[in-house]
Design a protein around this motif. Structure first.
Motif, PDB file in Angstrom:
ATOM      1  N   VAL A  56       0.838  -1.204   0.000  1.00 22.24           N
ATOM      2  CA  VAL A  56       0.000   0.000   0.000  1.00 22.24           C
ATOM      3  C   VAL A  56       0.870   1.250   0.000  1.00 22.24           C
ATOM      4  O   VAL A  56       0.601   2.208  -0.736  1.00 22.24           O
ATOM      5  CB  VAL A  56      -0.949  -0.008   1.211  1.00 22.24           C
ATOM      6  N   TRP A  57       1.925   1.262   0.808  1.00 23.68           N
ATOM      7  CA  TRP A  57       2.817   2.434   0.878  1.00 23.68           C
ATOM      8  C   TRP A  57       3.403   2.734  -0.492  1.00 23.68           C
ATOM      9  O   TRP A  57       3.358   3.874  -0.965  1.00 23.68           O
ATOM     10  CB  TRP A  57       3.909   2.182   1.905  1.00 23.68           C
ATOM     11  N   LEU A  58       3.963   1.727  -1.150  1.00 23.93           N
ATOM     12  CA  LEU A  58       4.584   1.944  -2.455  1.00 23.93           C
ATOM     13  C   LEU A  58       3.550   2.351  -3.499  1.00 23.93           C
ATOM     14  O   LEU A  58       3.814   3.223  -4.337  1.00 23.93           O
ATOM     15  CB  LEU A  58       5.313   0.675  -2.895  1.00 23.93           C
ATOM     16  N   ALA A  59       2.376   1.726  -3.454  1.00 24.50           N
ATOM     17  CA  ALA A  59       1.328   2.093  -4.408  1.00 24.50           C
ATOM     18  C   ALA A  59       0.886   3.541  -4.197  1.00 24.50           C
ATOM     19  O   ALA A  59       0.709   4.295  -5.168  1.00 24.50           O
ATOM     20  CB  ALA A  59       0.138   1.143  -4.273  1.00 24.50           C
ATOM     21  N   LEU A  93      -4.050  16.516  -1.628  1.00 21.93           N
ATOM     22  CA  LEU A  93      -3.329  15.281  -1.941  1.00 21.93           C
ATOM     23  C   LEU A  93      -2.658  14.724  -0.694  1.00 21.93           C
ATOM     24  O   LEU A  93      -2.711  13.517  -0.426  1.00 21.93           O
ATOM     25  CB  LEU A  93      -2.284  15.559  -3.030  1.00 21.93           C
ATOM     26  N   MET A  94      -2.036  15.619   0.069  1.00 29.75           N
ATOM     27  CA  MET A  94      -1.397  15.203   1.312  1.00 29.75           C
ATOM     28  C   MET A  94      -2.405  14.624   2.289  1.00 29.75           C
ATOM     29  O   MET A  94      -2.157  13.589   2.948  1.00 29.75           O
ATOM     30  CB  MET A  94      -0.762  16.449   1.958  1.00 29.75           C
ATOM     31  N   ARG A  95      -3.557  15.268   2.410  1.00 29.28           N
ATOM     32  CA  ARG A  95      -4.607  14.818   3.334  1.00 29.28           C
ATOM     33  C   ARG A  95      -5.097  13.424   2.932  1.00 29.28           C
ATOM     34  O   ARG A  95      -5.236  12.531   3.786  1.00 29.28           O
ATOM     35  CB  ARG A  95      -5.760  15.825   3.320  1.00 29.28           C
ATOM     36  N   THR A 100      -5.292   7.643   3.947  1.00 31.76           N
ATOM     37  CA  THR A 100      -5.322   6.271   3.434  1.00 31.76           C
ATOM     38  C   THR A 100      -4.262   5.404   4.100  1.00 31.76           C
ATOM     39  O   THR A 100      -4.543   4.282   4.556  1.00 31.76           O
ATOM     40  CB  THR A 100      -5.104   6.271   1.911  1.00 31.76           C
ATOM     41  N   VAL A 101      -3.034   5.907   4.182  1.00 31.20           N
ATOM     42  CA  VAL A 101      -1.954   5.147   4.812  1.00 31.20           C
ATOM     43  C   VAL A 101      -2.258   4.917   6.287  1.00 31.20           C
ATOM     44  O   VAL A 101      -2.024   3.826   6.828  1.00 31.20           O
ATOM     45  CB  VAL A 101      -0.605   5.876   4.626  1.00 31.20           C
TER      46      VAL A 101
END
Length: 363
Positions: A56-59, A93-95, A100-101
């Motif tokens: 998930v992090w890389l995606a 985008l940051m939010r 999500t992470v």
């Protein structure tokens, strides 16, 4: 040593995309391998949990890079990136990225978050919407720092300005997004660093009603060795009173007043938020994440607001005030160590539990 920006853009960002594609293509094999290895490892499904989070992090990093590329093109190949609409899009985008992470991490690692905050009086509600803030937080690893910024963005609808270590620019997604917003990357150095002070003053001077300048006054994560070294440096500078106060704190490094006081002077109308948190201070590297799994615990955080009118006026009084608050946070950390979730609660996944704390007396 951090490579130049052009190298990071042309080498590190494409490398991350290649690693992500390779991981996706090899996912069936990796799932079988992780499932086979998990019964042989301590904890429950340790390898599968870490694989889930890593994927998930890389995606998410890859999606963020493509989104940044699209914003760069749409802004006239970078010409309008500093305009207010494009700054808002980057904060959005940051939010989204952090939310999500954060959601995946709390489910993958079975974490529950409890937040104590001041009572939501009419005055407090107005202050949350209309007053700039300087956030002085304990430094306890990237996990707690990301959690702090996530809540500033999502829960409190703030636009954080962050002073962080330059080495974090090795992360391609963070490197691109953070450098397009009013933030500062600094290299840790011993002794006074006028460049860091100037960056803090620059960020503080531009705070709007929803701005939040985030500073970590300790300058690094706590370790017993760093604590002893910080006390020794205070003694060498003949700051006996500060050294005695630092020696009385068992869980924090002594605060470095320069940055915090520079921010207060540059933004005299800003309230100060003190943040204490505990739970992820031992998770710094990928190896730490591996050893900590499965976490399955309650993470705690608490914050206090000090109105601008209650901040002392002269520098010496402000230094004493900062140390007094740091001593208070040290006691809070001592009394709020991470709690392992009971077995019946471990199937719940994430549950953020903000609680309302009674207004505490001044330290």
């Amino acid at each position: 040593m951090l490579p130049p920006r052009i190298v990071r853009r042309l080498v590190l960002a494409p490398l991350l995309l290649v690693i992500t594609v390779a991981l996706v293509l090899g996912l069936p094999f990796l799932l079988i391998l992780a499932a086979a290895a998990s019964p042989l490892l301590p904890g429950r499904w340790r390898a599968l949990r870490l694989l889930w989070f890593a994927l998930v992090w890389l995606a998410m990093e890859s999606v963020a890079l493509f989104a940044c590329l699209a914003l760069w093109v749409a802004s006239g190949f970078g010409g309008r990136l500093r305009s207010e609409p494009y700054q808002e899009r980057h904060y959005a985008l940051m939010r989204w990225w952090l939310a999500t992470v954060f959601d995946v991490a709390t489910h993958a690692f079975r974490l529950r978050i409890e937040i104590q905050e001041p009572a939501l009086t009419p005055e407090e509600a107005r202050a949350r919407l209309t007053r700039p803030v300087i956030v002085l937080s304990r430094h306890a690893g990237p996990g707690d720092s990301f959690l702090l910024v996530h809540h500033l963005l999502s829960r409190y609808q703030r636009k954080p300005r962050i002073v962080m270590k330059a080495a974090l620019q090795f992360d391609p997604g963070l490197d691109v997004v953070i450098n397009r917003l009013p933030n500062a990357f600094v290299s840790p150095r011993r002794g006074p660093d006028n460049r860091v002070i100037r960056e803090i003053e620059r960020l503080a001077a531009g705070l709007g009603p929803t701005g939040a300048l985030v500073i970590f006054p300790e300058g690094g994560n706590f370790t017993p060795r760093r604590r002893l070294r910080a006390i020794r440096l205070l003694e060498e500078r003949q700051l006996a009173e500060e050294a005695a106060k630092a020696r009385a704190m068992e869980h924090l490094l002594p605060p470095r007043p320069g940055g915090a006081l520079a921010a207060i002077e540059a933004a005299p109308s800003a309230d100060v938020i003190f943040v204490a948190h505990t739970g992820l201070e031992h998770v710094i590297t990928v190896g730490d994440v591996w050893r900590a799994l499965p976490m399955e615990q309650v993470l705690k955080a608490r914050w206090w607001r000090v109105p601008a009118a209650e901040i002392p006026d002269d520098r010496e009084a402000r230094v004493d005030w900062l140390y007094e608050w740091w001593a208070r946070i040290d006691l809070w950390v001592r009394d709020n160590r991470p709690i392992t979730l009971p077995r019946q609660d471990r199937q719940v996944g994430d549950a953020v539990q903000p609680t309302t704390a009674r207004p505490a007396p001044p330290p």
